[in-house]
Design a protein around this motif. Sequence first.
Motif, PDB file in Angstrom:
ATOM      1  N   LYS A 159     -36.474   7.819  18.856  1.00 54.19           N
ATOM      2  CA  LYS A 159     -35.963   7.162  17.727  1.00 54.19           C
ATOM      3  C   LYS A 159     -36.948   6.940  16.893  1.00 54.19           C
ATOM      4  O   LYS A 159     -36.611   6.582  15.693  1.00 54.19           O
ATOM      5  N   LEU A 160     -37.982   6.349  17.250  1.00 51.85           N
ATOM      6  CA  LEU A 160     -39.425   6.022  16.580  1.00 51.85           C
ATOM      7  C   LEU A 160     -39.522   7.022  15.565  1.00 51.85           C
ATOM      8  O   LEU A 160     -40.274   6.751  14.425  1.00 51.85           O
ATOM      9  N   PHE A 161     -39.595   8.222  16.008  1.00 51.99           N
ATOM     10  CA  PHE A 161     -39.933   9.477  15.237  1.00 51.99           C
ATOM     11  C   PHE A 161     -39.045   9.893  14.121  1.00 51.99           C
ATOM     12  O   PHE A 161     -39.292  10.621  13.225  1.00 51.99           O
ATOM     13  N   PHE A 162     -37.834   9.269  14.238  1.00 47.06           N
ATOM     14  CA  PHE A 162     -36.747   9.770  13.336  1.00 47.06           C
ATOM     15  C   PHE A 162     -37.027   9.686  11.677  1.00 47.06           C
ATOM     16  O   PHE A 162     -37.071  10.477  11.038  1.00 47.06           O
ATOM     17  N   PRO A 163     -37.911   8.679  11.348  1.00 49.92           N
ATOM     18  CA  PRO A 163     -37.948   8.463   9.798  1.00 49.92           C
ATOM     19  C   PRO A 163     -39.092   9.659   9.465  1.00 49.92           C
ATOM     20  O   PRO A 163     -39.262   9.774   8.233  1.00 49.92           O
ATOM     21  N   TYR A 164     -39.740  10.198  10.449  1.00 48.15           N
ATOM     22  CA  TYR A 164     -40.698  11.326   9.942  1.00 48.15           C
ATOM     23  C   TYR A 164     -40.230  12.567  10.368  1.00 48.15           C
ATOM     24  O   TYR A 164     -40.933  13.464  10.114  1.00 48.15           O
ATOM     25  N   LEU A 165     -38.768  12.870  10.516  1.00 50.38           N
ATOM     26  CA  LEU A 165     -38.405  14.154  10.668  1.00 50.38           C
ATOM     27  C   LEU A 165     -38.593  15.205   9.658  1.00 50.38           C
ATOM     28  O   LEU A 165     -38.873  16.435   9.776  1.00 50.38           O
ATOM     29  N   ASP A 166     -38.368  14.817   8.386  1.00 50.11           N
ATOM     30  CA  ASP A 166     -38.738  15.716   7.298  1.00 50.11           C
ATOM     31  C   ASP A 166     -39.986  16.134   7.220  1.00 50.11           C
ATOM     32  O   ASP A 166     -40.332  17.276   6.893  1.00 50.11           O
ATOM     33  N   SER A 167     -40.956  15.182   7.314  1.00 53.10           N
ATOM     34  CA  SER A 167     -42.264  15.622   7.133  1.00 53.10           C
ATOM     35  C   SER A 167     -42.734  16.556   8.513  1.00 53.10           C
ATOM     36  O   SER A 167     -43.436  17.532   8.262  1.00 53.10           O
ATOM     37  N   PHE A 168     -42.179  16.222   9.578  1.00 56.14           N
ATOM     38  CA  PHE A 168     -42.432  17.093  10.579  1.00 56.14           C
ATOM     39  C   PHE A 168     -41.719  18.524  10.422  1.00 56.14           C
ATOM     40  O   PHE A 168     -42.372  19.560  10.422  1.00 56.14           O
ATOM     41  N   CYS A 169     -40.575  18.701   9.808  1.00 54.82           N
ATOM     42  CA  CYS A 169     -40.081  20.103   9.372  1.00 54.82           C
ATOM     43  C   CYS A 169     -41.116  20.978   8.464  1.00 54.82           C
ATOM     44  O   CYS A 169     -40.928  21.875   8.644  1.00 54.82           O
ATOM     45  N   GLU A 170     -41.531  19.829   7.574  1.00 56.05           N
ATOM     46  CA  GLU A 170     -42.531  20.557   6.603  1.00 56.05           C
ATOM     47  C   GLU A 170     -43.583  20.986   7.208  1.00 56.05           C
ATOM     48  O   GLU A 170     -44.206  22.255   6.957  1.00 56.05           O
ATOM     49  N   VAL A 171     -44.190  20.425   8.153  1.00 55.57           N
ATOM     50  CA  VAL A 171     -45.667  20.817   9.118  1.00 55.57           C
ATOM     51  C   VAL A 171     -45.247  21.729   9.997  1.00 55.57           C
ATOM     52  O   VAL A 171     -46.266  22.763  10.206  1.00 55.57           O
ATOM     53  N   LEU A 172     -44.133  22.166  10.566  1.00 54.29           N
ATOM     54  CA  LEU A 172     -43.916  22.781  11.591  1.00 54.29           C
ATOM     55  C   LEU A 172     -44.438  24.429  11.388  1.00 54.29           C
ATOM     56  O   LEU A 172     -45.082  25.034  12.322  1.00 54.29           O
ATOM     57  N   PRO A 173     -44.005  25.046  10.170  1.00 57.25           N
ATOM     58  CA  PRO A 173     -44.485  26.246  10.156  1.00 57.25           C
ATOM     59  C   PRO A 173     -46.041  26.457   9.884  1.00 57.25           C
ATOM     60  O   PRO A 173     -46.685  27.596   9.710  1.00 57.25           O
ATOM     61  N   LYS A 174     -46.675  25.623   9.446  1.00 56.21           N
ATOM     62  CA  LYS A 174     -47.990  25.460   9.229  1.00 56.21           C
ATOM     63  C   LYS A 174     -48.777  25.379  10.105  1.00 56.21           C
ATOM     64  O   LYS A 174     -50.184  25.532  10.146  1.00 56.21           O
ATOM     65  N   LEU A 175     -48.482  25.074  11.482  1.00 56.19           N
ATOM     66  CA  LEU A 175     -49.112  24.796  12.433  1.00 56.19           C
ATOM     67  C   LEU A 175     -49.682  26.043  13.006  1.00 56.19           C
ATOM     68  O   LEU A 175     -48.761  27.119  13.205  1.00 56.19           O
ATOM     69  N   LYS A 176     -51.133  26.225  13.247  1.00 57.18           N
ATOM     70  CA  LYS A 176     -51.515  27.573  13.791  1.00 57.18           C
ATOM     71  C   LYS A 176     -52.137  27.379  15.101  1.00 57.18           C
ATOM     72  O   LYS A 176     -52.103  28.313  15.740  1.00 57.18           O
ATOM     73  N   GLU A 177     -52.584  26.161  15.397  1.00 54.99           N
ATOM     74  CA  GLU A 177     -53.639  26.238  16.713  1.00 54.99           C
ATOM     75  C   GLU A 177     -52.399  25.961  17.861  1.00 54.99           C
ATOM     76  O   GLU A 177     -51.768  25.150  17.874  1.00 54.99           O
ATOM     77  N   ASP A 178     -52.661  26.805  18.898  1.00 54.52           N
ATOM     78  CA  ASP A 178     -51.963  26.777  20.290  1.00 54.52           C
ATOM     79  C   ASP A 178     -51.772  25.286  20.697  1.00 54.52           C
ATOM     80  O   ASP A 178     -50.627  24.811  21.265  1.00 54.52           O
ATOM     81  N   SER A 179     -52.602  24.613  20.578  1.00 57.88           N
ATOM     82  CA  SER A 179     -52.731  23.281  21.094  1.00 57.88           C
ATOM     83  C   SER A 179     -52.046  22.101  20.301  1.00 57.88           C
ATOM     84  O   SER A 179     -51.508  21.140  20.996  1.00 57.88           O
ATOM     85  N   ALA A 180     -51.409  22.703  19.386  1.00 58.08           N
ATOM     86  CA  ALA A 180     -50.627  21.659  18.419  1.00 58.08           C
ATOM     87  C   ALA A 180     -49.111  22.566  18.588  1.00 58.08           C
ATOM     88  O   ALA A 180     -48.181  21.609  18.314  1.00 58.08           O
ATOM     89  N   VAL A 181     -49.330  23.857  18.550  1.00 56.11           N
ATOM     90  CA  VAL A 181     -48.057  24.316  18.490  1.00 56.11           C
ATOM     91  C   VAL A 181     -47.134  24.002  19.806  1.00 56.11           C
ATOM     92  O   VAL A 181     -45.983  23.689  19.758  1.00 56.11           O
ATOM     93  N   ARG A 182     -47.580  23.833  20.890  1.00 49.49           N
ATOM     94  CA  ARG A 182     -47.038  23.660  22.204  1.00 49.49           C
ATOM     95  C   ARG A 182     -46.449  22.279  22.192  1.00 49.49           C
ATOM     96  O   ARG A 182     -45.157  22.198  22.254  1.00 49.49           O
ATOM     97  N   PRO A 183     -47.034  21.163  21.666  1.00 47.78           N
ATOM     98  CA  PRO A 183     -46.437  19.721  21.743  1.00 47.78           C
ATOM     99  C   PRO A 183     -45.328  19.714  20.556  1.00 47.78           C
ATOM    100  O   PRO A 183     -44.224  19.133  20.819  1.00 47.78           O
ATOM    101  N   ALA A 184     -45.675  20.588  19.639  1.00 45.69           N
ATOM    102  CA  ALA A 184     -44.580  20.482  18.538  1.00 45.69           C
ATOM    103  C   ALA A 184     -43.430  21.140  19.141  1.00 45.69           C
ATOM    104  O   ALA A 184     -42.279  20.713  18.746  1.00 45.69           O
ATOM    105  N   SER A 185     -43.569  22.358  19.609  1.00 39.61           N
ATOM    106  CA  SER A 185     -42.364  23.018  20.243  1.00 39.61           C
ATOM    107  C   SER A 185     -41.770  22.152  21.298  1.00 39.61           C
ATOM    108  O   SER A 185     -40.257  22.243  21.256  1.00 39.61           O
TER     109      SER A 185
END
Length: 176
Positions: free
Chosen positions: A60-86
């Motif tokens: 629930k702490l992450f909720f205010p940042y969901l729109d920004s998260f959705c914007e950054v998702l397709p930009k993630l390229k490094e496997d080490s960031a893609v895994r936690p994002a997934s």
Amino acid sequence: MFTKIDQSTAHKKSRVTVSNFAMKSEDNLAELISIAFDISHKNHVKAFWSLELLCDKKLKLFFPYLDSFCEVLPKLKEDSAVRPASKICMFLAKSNHRKNGIDLTKEQEHNIIENLIDRLIQNEKVASKVYAMKALFVFGKKYDWIYEELKPIITQDAFEHSAAYQACARNILKKI
């Protein structure tokens, strides 16, 4: 917060320390998320590691940042960031499906689902694909068209991956 992230390592104890520190104040959380979402930042991957743990404990702490998260998702390229994002996407899918969970907007759902499908068909590491598969399965309970997309991707892809991936694929195919 920057110093804590900079000094952190991939060890769980280190990541837990950073995530706990981020949960102590809104400013700490905002800085952690700012670093995680800045893909050019030298510590963006480390920040994502701790953000994953934070989302596992206090989504629930992450909720205010969901729109920004959705914007950054397709930009993630490094496997080490893609895994936690997934994995965060999987947490969001499960919470969105529960009563009293986080309610994603249709646009947020669409962005996350589209990104997860892309991750499944792209050349990603197995862990990211497994989290994507699990999250899409949950979203498929709401949108049955997802299962129609998921079945052929999983079936075609399964033999190219590890035994763990194949087991997860078989499990999801049984449930679909």
